[in-house]
Design a protein around this motif. Structure first.
Motif, PDB file in Angstrom:
ATOM      1  N   UNK A 210       0.853  -1.176   0.000  1.00  0.00           N
ATOM      2  CA  UNK A 210       0.000   0.000   0.000  1.00  0.00           C
ATOM      3  C   UNK A 210       0.899   1.240   0.000  1.00  0.00           C
ATOM      4  N   UNK A 211       0.526   2.284  -0.741  1.00  0.00           N
ATOM      5  CA  UNK A 211       1.382   3.480  -0.772  1.00  0.00           C
ATOM      6  C   UNK A 211       1.379   4.204   0.571  1.00  0.00           C
ATOM      7  N   UNK A 212       2.422   4.988   0.795  1.00  0.00           N
ATOM      8  CA  UNK A 212       2.457   5.785   2.020  1.00  0.00           C
ATOM      9  C   UNK A 212       3.098   7.138   1.743  1.00  0.00           C
ATOM     10  N   UNK A 213       2.695   8.112   2.568  1.00  0.00           N
ATOM     11  CA  UNK A 213       3.233   9.470   2.406  1.00  0.00           C
ATOM     12  C   UNK A 213       4.613   9.529   3.040  1.00  0.00           C
TER      13      UNK A 213
ATOM     14  N   UNK B 158      -6.668  18.286   0.027  1.00  0.00           N
ATOM     15  CA  UNK B 158      -7.673  19.254   0.475  1.00  0.00           C
ATOM     16  C   UNK B 158      -7.172  20.006   1.704  1.00  0.00           C
TER      17      UNK B 158
ATOM     18  N   UNK C  14      -5.110  19.564   6.625  1.00  0.00           N
ATOM     19  CA  UNK C  14      -5.133  19.085   5.247  1.00  0.00           C
ATOM     20  C   UNK C  14      -5.307  17.570   5.236  1.00  0.00           C
TER      21      UNK C  14
ATOM     22  N   UNK D 117      -5.758  12.238  -0.142  1.00  0.00           N
ATOM     23  CA  UNK D 117      -6.567  11.067  -0.506  1.00  0.00           C
ATOM     24  C   UNK D 117      -5.944  10.382  -1.709  1.00  0.00           C
TER      25      UNK D 117
ATOM     26  N   UNK E 147      -9.686   7.456  -0.875  1.00  0.00           N
ATOM     27  CA  UNK E 147      -9.415   6.922   0.467  1.00  0.00           C
ATOM     28  C   UNK E 147      -8.385   7.816   1.150  1.00  0.00           C
ATOM     29  N   UNK E 148      -8.694   8.255   2.367  1.00  0.00           N
ATOM     30  CA  UNK E 148      -7.742   9.106   3.081  1.00  0.00           C
ATOM     31  C   UNK E 148      -6.465   8.313   3.375  1.00  0.00           C
ATOM     32  N   UNK E 149      -5.325   8.909   2.981  1.00  0.00           N
ATOM     33  CA  UNK E 149      -4.038   8.238   3.161  1.00  0.00           C
ATOM     34  C   UNK E 149      -3.245   8.876   4.304  1.00  0.00           C
ATOM     35  N   UNK E 150      -3.442  10.174   4.479  1.00  0.00           N
ATOM     36  CA  UNK E 150      -2.648  10.934   5.450  1.00  0.00           C
ATOM     37  C   UNK E 150      -3.343  12.255   5.702  1.00  0.00           C
ATOM     38  N   UNK E 151      -3.161  12.818   6.868  1.00  0.00           N
ATOM     39  CA  UNK E 151      -3.666  14.162   7.128  1.00  0.00           C
ATOM     40  C   UNK E 151      -2.786  14.811   8.180  1.00  0.00           C
ATOM     41  N   UNK E 152      -2.913  16.112   8.288  1.00  0.00           N
ATOM     42  CA  UNK E 152      -2.075  16.814   9.248  1.00  0.00           C
ATOM     43  C   UNK E 152      -2.528  18.246   9.392  1.00  0.00           C
TER      44      UNK E 152
ATOM     45  N   UNK F  32       3.758   1.363  12.388  1.00  0.00           N
ATOM     46  CA  UNK F  32       3.040   1.774  11.185  1.00  0.00           C
ATOM     47  C   UNK F  32       2.513   0.505  10.520  1.00  0.00           C
TER      48      UNK F  32
ATOM     49  N   UNK G 202      -0.177  -1.097   7.110  1.00  0.00           N
ATOM     50  CA  UNK G 202      -0.967  -0.751   5.928  1.00  0.00           C
ATOM     51  C   UNK G 202      -1.587  -2.000   5.307  1.00  0.00           C
TER      52      UNK G 202
ATOM     53  N   UNK H 198      -7.260   1.274   5.923  1.00  0.00           N
ATOM     54  CA  UNK H 198      -6.130   1.054   5.004  1.00  0.00           C
ATOM     55  C   UNK H 198      -4.772   1.248   5.666  1.00  0.00           C
TER      56      UNK H 198
ATOM     57  N   UNK I 193      -6.596   5.373   8.875  1.00  0.00           N
ATOM     58  CA  UNK I 193      -7.051   6.133   7.718  1.00  0.00           C
ATOM     59  C   UNK I 193      -7.606   5.189   6.660  1.00  0.00           C
ATOM     60  N   UNK I 194      -8.321   5.774   5.702  1.00  0.00           N
ATOM     61  CA  UNK I 194      -8.854   4.999   4.582  1.00  0.00           C
ATOM     62  C   UNK I 194     -10.364   4.971   4.661  1.00  0.00           C
ATOM     63  N   UNK I 195     -10.933   3.992   4.072  1.00  0.00           N
ATOM     64  CA  UNK I 195     -12.384   3.824   4.154  1.00  0.00           C
ATOM     65  C   UNK I 195     -12.667   3.052   5.447  1.00  0.00           C
TER      66      UNK I 195
ATOM     67  N   UNK J 236     -13.562   8.645   7.260  1.00  0.00           N
ATOM     68  CA  UNK J 236     -12.250   8.774   6.598  1.00  0.00           C
ATOM     69  C   UNK J 236     -11.108   8.472   7.571  1.00  0.00           C
TER      70      UNK J 236
ATOM     71  N   UNK K  36       2.694  11.630  13.383  1.00  0.00           N
ATOM     72  CA  UNK K  36       2.794  10.452  12.509  1.00  0.00           C
ATOM     73  C   UNK K  36       4.244  10.284  12.060  1.00  0.00           C
TER      74      UNK K  36
END
Lengths: 152, 631
Positions: free
Chosen positions: A32-35, A83, A132, A135, A139-144, B56, B58, B73, B87-89, B112, B149
């Motif tokens: 799965x990708x990650x920030x 966003x 922010x 996605x 799907x939300x991947x990261x926020x901060x 962490x 995933x 996710x 995070x994710x769905x 989310x 994080x």
């Protein structure tokens, strides 16, 4: 299978020899990708494929600004959405409102990318604390959170 | 006939260290999980950093606790604080009608992000649509917005980290995982079916751990271990350091060990700092062939406190030293706290002492002591000492005085000392830019000198003036300082000191330059005239320091002597070449001798924030050197 960790490859040989009973597909693997990086700069420009970044003095972000997003271990095609929501600190009960949204289409089906970089300029955010969200395919991947100290 | 000493080869030492390490790891796997409250988490990939205590994960994350099932996710989990975010769905399904704090649970649905804290967990659900909407336990909003994080790259910088696909975590922060690949210094090791990757709370458990390994051309190779004993009748903490020097052709000692340990017998809840039934400390040094053992027993009651201590120490070629000490302190009295102390060397020498602080006035710290010391060893001595000390801290001044009266009972001679020091509280001027200190002292002593008595009376005064400096045109800064000290003496040794300092500095970005000048003068009255002498020095300092990123730091100093001629030059430099690779240098040049006193140049590389390798040349040692250090 190209994304299986080197660890898995190294240890697979010894697994069968030792008879641990662990199958290859049971080993942990990043799927799965990650920030990897989300940073804010005064200016970001593409200089023949190299990102040239200009920092803020003492890392105090002012508006307008650029964000620089690096996502790792990413494959196929899709959409990345960034966003920004403004948080009104004066009225704590009020929910943050979406102020900026940017969508990036990336990749081709069947391809794997070690990383992809996205950057863009954000204008119109007022001084204060903002949140922010990043996605990937909705799907939300990261926020901060981000604090803007002043506007030009 | 030649005598051969068989020394275990390094392979055996490494094998032994590995065995100890594996034994500790095995101990971790066999420890049962506290079944009080736990959370089971499955997914495609989890990464746990042992250094950061952070996880962490995933891909197809599935979390199940007693009351809630959650899927998402990505997960970030701070194990130390037992808080995380998914995070994710994120689908949240309630398995119980009650929340962690006993309230009626509502809110199954898709979000989310879901932030959770503690075990049983409290939940905050967040959706990122046109507005950022939060639901659930809203007291967690602050924790959610401040949650840090950490990326997989940050976690992989640890000296020890694990990858796995399934784990459980309990309230003790113990993580028991399945299909685990441990990574040591970034290298994968044997995969394990089940493994406790974080032992959680284990402050009070018996353990053995490998501390570090160091190598340098000067000190040889050393291995350090730490052990902790937490058994019913005995608690102990031990450090063991093994070193090898002979293999590297170094001087004595060839090889040896250093051991130190603290033991406490019959530990219990009543075992406090002042309450120990029996404690025992040990220090053994095979290189110096020395040892030190201390047995102690302490007890504190409502009206008294006492301690019995037996010290035994020895060193090769020296007689063993014994000392027995008994302390008794009475508590609960209104104006005083008398203490009685006896020391005995288990032969014929002993001393006893009575002391007490007097609590007459709250601000007045008055102490009174009397001691008699009798030595019957190679010489005879019998002295009786009486001393008092007084301290007083007022709003305008502070006072400290001491009086000591010592009588030699064999020679019938008397020594007296008295001193009093009064400091006025500092005076500040110009918005605290200038500080003015005044203090006065009076000293009196009376010592036996042959058949006579030598008496000395010395009153004195000190005045100091310090400034934070003034800004000059063109960005220069000037910082002056002044100190005046005068001491009268009844034995014609009065003198007056004047000390001046002046610093002129200028900063341009990361570069700064300064000139420091100091002049010290002393004057003595000699009959009808005054004799005096001066000493001065001048330093030029240049620095170029990256304060922001700390990528470089260069410092050049030029020292000038009393004639303001150049005496020596020193240079210290450190530059970050690449990631975790530094170049460091230190030079000292003596201008008069026209030669370098020392030159040290080395490159330092830090691996995984744990292993430091230094290699370079030292002129002082006249050799190239290499060092391996673990932090």
């Amino acid at each position: 299978m190209t994304r299986l960790l080197s660890a898995a490859l190294v240890t697979t040989v010894s697994l069968t020899g030792l008879g641990c009973g662990i199958k290859l597909e049971q080993l942990p693997a990043v799927e799965y990708p990650y920030v990897f990086e989300m940073e804010f700069f005064k200016e970001v420009r593409n200089d023949n494929g190299k990102a040239r970044k200009k920092k803020f003095k003492q890392d105090r972000v002012t508006s307008p600004f650029y964000y620089f997003l690096k996502i790792k271990e990413i494959e196929n095609s899709g959409t990345v959405t960034v966003r920004f929501y403004s948080v009104n600190t004066a009225q704590d009960n009020q929910s943050p409102v979406k102020k900026v949204e940017k969508k990036f289409a990336f990749g081709e089906t069947g391809n794997y990318y070690e990383y992809i970089i996205f950057f863009d300029q954000v204008e119109g955010l007022q001084p204060g604390v903002h949140r922010y969200g990043i996605f990937i395919n909705q799907h939300l991947l990261y926020e901060g959170s981000l604090e803007i100290f002043s506007t030009l | 006939m030649e005598k051969f000493i068989k020394f275990p080869c390094p392979n055996r030492i490494i094998r032994l260290a590995c065995l100890i390490f594996l034994a500790v790891l095995y101990a971790g796997t066999v420890s049962p999980i506290n079944a009080a409250e736990s959370m089971k988490i499955k997914g495609g990939y989890f990464l746990f950093s042992d250094d950061l205590k952070y996880l962490y994960g995933s891909a197809d994350i599935l979390i199940k606790s007693k009351s809630v099932a959650l899927s998402g996710d990505v997960i970030y989990l701070d194990v130390e604080r037992l808080e995380g975010v998914v995070y994710g769905n994120v689908k949240l399904t309630l398995l119980s009608n009650k929340t962690a704090d006993g309230k009626d649970a509502v809110g199954s649905g898709t979000w989310d992000a879901v932030y959770f804290n503690g075990l049983p967990a409290r939940w905050l659900k967040i959706s990122y649509s046109d507005v950022l909407h939060m639901d659930g336990d809203l007291t967690l909003k602050k924790g959610f917005s401040e949650f840090i994080k950490k990326t997989p790259e940050m976690l992989k910088n640890a000296s020890l980290y694990y990858e796995f696909r399934e784990f459980s975590i309990n309230t003790d922060k113990k993580i028991k995982a399945k299909i685990v690949i441990p990574y040591m210094m970034g290298m994968p090791t044997m995969p394990l079916k089940k493994f406790t990757v974080n032992r959680g709370k284990w402050e009070d458990k018996t353990m053995v751990s490998f501390n570090n390994v160091n190598y340098s051309g000067l000190d040889g190779l050393s291995l350090s271990f730490f052990a902790r004993l937490r058994e019913k009748l005995l608690h102990g903490d031990y450090d063991l350091k093994l070193y090898e020097r002979k293999l590297f052709n170094l001087d004595e000692p060839k090889r040896g060990f250093l051991f130190s340990g603290n033991n406490s017998f019959f530990p219990g809840k009543k075992n406090t700092k002042n309450n120990r039934l029996l404690s025992f400390t040990t220090l053994l040094n095979s290189g110096e062939k020395s040892f030190n053992l201390v047995f102690a027993h302490q007890l504190e009651g409502k009206y008294f406190r006492y301690a019995l201590t037996q010290t035994i120490s020895g060193r090769r070629a020296l007689p063993t030293f014994f000392e027995f000490r008994y302390d008794l302190m009475l508590k609960g009295l209104k104006l005083l706290e008398p203490a009685f102390n006896v020391t005995h060397n288990l032969k014929q020498s002993y001393s006893y002492r009575v002391s007490t602080p007097l609590k007459l006035i709250k601000k007045l710290n008055l102490n009174v002591n009397w001691q008699r010391k009798i030595i019957k060893d190679n010489f005879l001595s019998d002295t009786s000492d009486f001393s008092t000390s007084l301290g007083y801290n007022a709003s305008l001044f502070s006072l400290a005085s001491n009086y000591n009266y010592s009588r030699n009972l064999l020679e019938a001679s008397v020594r007296k000392n008295f001193s009093i020091n009064m400091k006025l509280k500092p005076l500040h001027f110009l918005d605290r830019s200038i500080r003015f200190d005044i203090s006065s002292v009076y000293m009196f002593s009376e010592l036996p000198y042959g058949d006579q008595t030598l008496t000395r009376i010395s009153p004195g005064i000190t005045v100091a003036l310090r400034s934070i400096g003034a800004k000059l045109p063109l960005g220069f800064k000037l910082v002056p300082g002044f100190n005046f000290n005068h001491l009268w003496d009844n034995r014609d040794e009065s003198f007056t000191d004047f000390n001046y300092t002046l610093a002129l500095s200028k900063e341009i970005g990361n570069f700064s330059a300064s000139v420091d000048y100091a002049l010290a003068s002393r004057y003595r009255a000699e009959n009808f005239w005054v004799e005096g002498n001066n000493r001065q020095n001048l330093n030029l300092n240049f620095s170029f320091i990256d304060h922001h990123n700390q990528n470089y730091s260069l410092l050049l100093r030029l020292y000038h002597n009393n004639q303001l001629a150049l005496e020596n030059i020193s240079f210290t430099g450190k530059v970050n070449l690449l990631k975790d690779l530094n170049f460091s240098s230190f030079l000292l040049y003596y201008n008069k001798e026209n030669k370098f006193r020392t030159v040290e140049v080395f490159i330092e590389k830090i691996f995984k924030k744990k292993i430091k390798i230094q290699g370079g040349y030292s002129l002082a040692l006249k050799r190239f050197f290499i060092k391996f250090l673990t932090q």
